[in-house]
Write an enzyme that holds these catalytic residues in place. Structure first.
Site, mmCIF file in Angstrom:
data_model
loop_
_atom_site.group_PDB
_atom_site.id
_atom_site.type_symbol
_atom_site.label_atom_id
_atom_site.label_comp_id
_atom_site.label_asym_id
_atom_site.label_seq_id
_atom_site.Cartn_x
_atom_site.Cartn_y
_atom_site.Cartn_z
ATOM 1 N N ILE A 39 10.919 1.774 12.475
ATOM 2 C CA ILE A 39 10.375 2.455 13.555
ATOM 3 C C ILE A 39 10.268 2.033 14.776
ATOM 4 O O ILE A 39 10.299 2.908 15.757
ATOM 5 C CB ILE A 39 9.082 2.776 12.861
ATOM 6 C CG1 ILE A 39 8.124 1.440 12.943
ATOM 7 C CG2 ILE A 39 9.066 3.437 11.523
ATOM 8 C CD1 ILE A 39 6.586 1.950 12.787
ATOM 9 N N ASN B 121 -10.364 -4.142 3.276
ATOM 10 C CA ASN B 121 -9.316 -5.223 2.488
ATOM 11 C C ASN B 121 -8.801 -4.581 1.348
ATOM 12 O O ASN B 121 -9.527 -4.800 0.377
ATOM 13 C CB ASN B 121 -10.063 -6.471 2.412
ATOM 14 C CG ASN B 121 -10.510 -7.181 3.887
ATOM 15 O OD1 ASN B 121 -11.066 -6.714 4.303
ATOM 16 N ND2 ASN B 121 -9.730 -8.366 3.905
ATOM 17 N N GLN C 152 2.959 -4.211 11.720
ATOM 18 C CA GLN C 152 2.915 -5.651 11.629
ATOM 19 C C GLN C 152 1.177 -5.909 11.424
ATOM 20 O O GLN C 152 0.333 -5.325 12.166
ATOM 21 C CB GLN C 152 3.308 -6.329 12.907
ATOM 22 C CG GLN C 152 3.274 -7.854 13.078
ATOM 23 C CD GLN C 152 1.961 -8.593 12.663
ATOM 24 O OE1 GLN C 152 1.907 -9.171 11.688
ATOM 25 N NE2 GLN C 152 1.019 -8.347 13.631
ATOM 26 N N ILE D 66 -10.411 -22.356 0.813
ATOM 27 C CA ILE D 66 -11.298 -21.707 1.201
ATOM 28 C C ILE D 66 -11.603 -22.102 2.616
ATOM 29 O O ILE D 66 -12.016 -23.316 3.114
ATOM 30 C CB ILE D 66 -12.645 -21.742 0.326
ATOM 31 C CG1 ILE D 66 -12.397 -20.840 -0.903
ATOM 32 C CG2 ILE D 66 -13.734 -20.944 1.265
ATOM 33 C CD1 ILE D 66 -13.648 -20.805 -1.946
ATOM 34 N N PHE D 67 -11.471 -21.307 3.770
ATOM 35 C CA PHE D 67 -11.711 -21.741 5.023
ATOM 36 C C PHE D 67 -12.972 -21.463 5.294
ATOM 37 O O PHE D 67 -13.780 -20.498 4.926
ATOM 38 C CB PHE D 67 -10.590 -20.768 6.004
ATOM 39 C CG PHE D 67 -9.027 -21.030 5.642
ATOM 40 C CD1 PHE D 67 -8.519 -22.208 6.172
ATOM 41 C CD2 PHE D 67 -8.637 -20.385 4.527
ATOM 42 C CE1 PHE D 67 -7.244 -22.361 5.989
ATOM 43 C CE2 PHE D 67 -7.366 -20.679 4.353
ATOM 44 C CZ PHE D 67 -6.417 -21.561 5.064
ATOM 45 N N THR E 75 9.451 -6.767 5.294
ATOM 46 C CA THR E 75 8.220 -7.174 4.104
ATOM 47 C C THR E 75 8.216 -6.403 2.876
ATOM 48 O O THR E 75 7.878 -6.828 1.725
ATOM 49 C CB THR E 75 6.642 -7.243 4.843
ATOM 50 O OG1 THR E 75 6.554 -5.921 5.425
ATOM 51 C CG2 THR E 75 6.806 -8.150 6.083
ATOM 52 N N ILE F 243 0.703 -1.255 -0.070
ATOM 53 C CA ILE F 243 -0.139 0.012 -0.049
ATOM 54 C C ILE F 243 0.870 1.304 0.050
ATOM 55 O O ILE F 243 0.685 2.297 -0.760
ATOM 56 C CB ILE F 243 -0.983 0.047 1.244
ATOM 57 C CG1 ILE F 243 -1.906 -1.177 1.156
ATOM 58 C CG2 ILE F 243 -1.750 1.269 1.005
ATOM 59 C CD1 ILE F 243 -2.826 -1.298 2.476
ATOM 60 N N TYR G 126 -3.519 -7.764 16.897
ATOM 61 C CA TYR G 126 -3.336 -6.782 15.779
ATOM 62 C C TYR G 126 -4.312 -5.538 15.685
ATOM 63 O O TYR G 126 -3.992 -4.514 15.715
ATOM 64 C CB TYR G 126 -3.491 -7.424 14.282
ATOM 65 C CG TYR G 126 -3.720 -6.645 13.160
ATOM 66 C CD1 TYR G 126 -2.541 -5.695 12.892
ATOM 67 C CD2 TYR G 126 -4.878 -6.432 12.452
ATOM 68 C CE1 TYR G 126 -2.748 -4.751 11.730
ATOM 69 C CE2 TYR G 126 -4.770 -5.669 11.210
ATOM 70 C CZ TYR G 126 -3.856 -4.852 11.088
ATOM 71 O OH TYR G 126 -3.872 -4.143 10.044
#
Length: 308
Positions: free
Chosen positions: A52, A169, A75, A199-200, A35, A12, A140
């Protein structure tokens, strides 16, 4: 206008850097490259490798005298936050405090903070409005709520302006498989490799998928809008189930795609969709990229198949 983008080498963040450069801003991207990828950063921006949560940000801020900060470095994986809550806290809370301290001591005008729909937890009514009580299911989400509260108090104590953007998302080019919108990247790579899609649960879980370019524009509007010191949802207001997404991705790719059912994942929210009317009104912003158009662009980029 000089802008710092933390996490600017990420998925992003790199879209935000591109958009700021298109607005003739001078841009510095800070990233520890854990990442993010240096190759993601537009060469017209300056990339500085810093952590950071661990490094002293003061010298960079003092030397550059940023007008604005867009703070994305974080994270972002829910499973990792559950497995390592202390690490999640160190990056998302302490890292944010480090950014805010450097910002307020060097005269930064405003900090735009990347938050998340995960702060709402399992909201009972969707689309979710900003006034919905925050009840995060994961560390998170909790760390993002805590960081939001630091921004509010920095405004009260130090008069540092902020805008909090709670992303739905996000998907698009340069996306990795981690984070909240990673299912689009995962599906793309598996379809391109001829592998089945996992697919969960029952596949009825819904998400609000928003294109990264539209998120980048929302950040720009948050920088220049007079509507500061507030929280805005950044999404499309449309629910798409994981099963529907799989079918759309198969259509975009033009390939036959098998599906494998897997057990539900811990901490997975069943329905998530953000009401974006406050951002549309206050920031004069709206998402402009239709889902199929965005998915096609993402597939072409990630699958390396320009003819698809």
């Amino acid at each position: 206008m000089k802008v710092l983008v933390t996490g600017g080498a990420g998925f992003i963040g790199s879209h935000i850097v591109d958009n700021l450069l298109a607005k003739d801003c001078a841009v510095v991207a800070v990233d520890d490259l854990s990442t993010g990828l240096a190759a993601n950063v537009n060469p017209a921006a300056r990339l500085v490798r810093l952590d950071i949560a661990k490094d002293d940000l003061g010298p960079l801020f003092a030397a550059e005298q940023f007008d604005f900060v867009i703070h994305l470095a974080a994270q972002t994986a829910v499973p990792k936050s559950l497995a390592a809550p202390a690490f999640d806290c160190a990056v998302n809370v302490l890292g944010t405090v480090n950014v805010l301290e450097a910002a307020r001591t060097t005269g930064v005008k405003r900090v735009v903070f990347a938050s998340t729909a995960a702060v709402y937890g399992a909201a009972t009514a969707v689309p979710i409005v900003e006034e919905t009580p925050v009840q995060p299911f994961s560390f998170y989400g909790l760390s993002k709520v805590t960081a939001e509260n630091y921004l509010r108090l920095y405004r009260e104590v130090f008069a540092l302006d902020y805008v909090i953007l709670r992303y739905a998302n996000v998907y698009g080019e340069r996306q990795g498989d981690a984070g909240e919108g990673g299912v689009v990247s995962i599906f793309t790579r598996r379809i391109a490799a001829g592998q089945p899609l996992d697919i969960f649960g029952d596949g009825g879980q819904t998400r609000d998928f928003i294109y990264a370019g539209d998120v980048a524009e929302a950040n720009w509007r948050a920088l220049v809008s007079p509507a500061a010191n507030a929280v805005y949802n950044i999404g499309t207001g449309t629910e798409i189930s994981v099963s529907e997404l799989a079918a759309l991705m198969a259509k975009v790719s033009g390939r036959e795609t098998a599906v494998r059912r897997q057990p539900p994942r811990e901490g997975d929210i069943y329905r998530s969709c953000l009401d974006n009317r406050a951002a549309v009104q206050a920031l004069s912003w709206q998402p402009r990229t239709p889902l199929m158009e965005g998915l096609a662009a993402t597939y072409r980029s990630l699958a390396g198949n320009p003819s698809s």
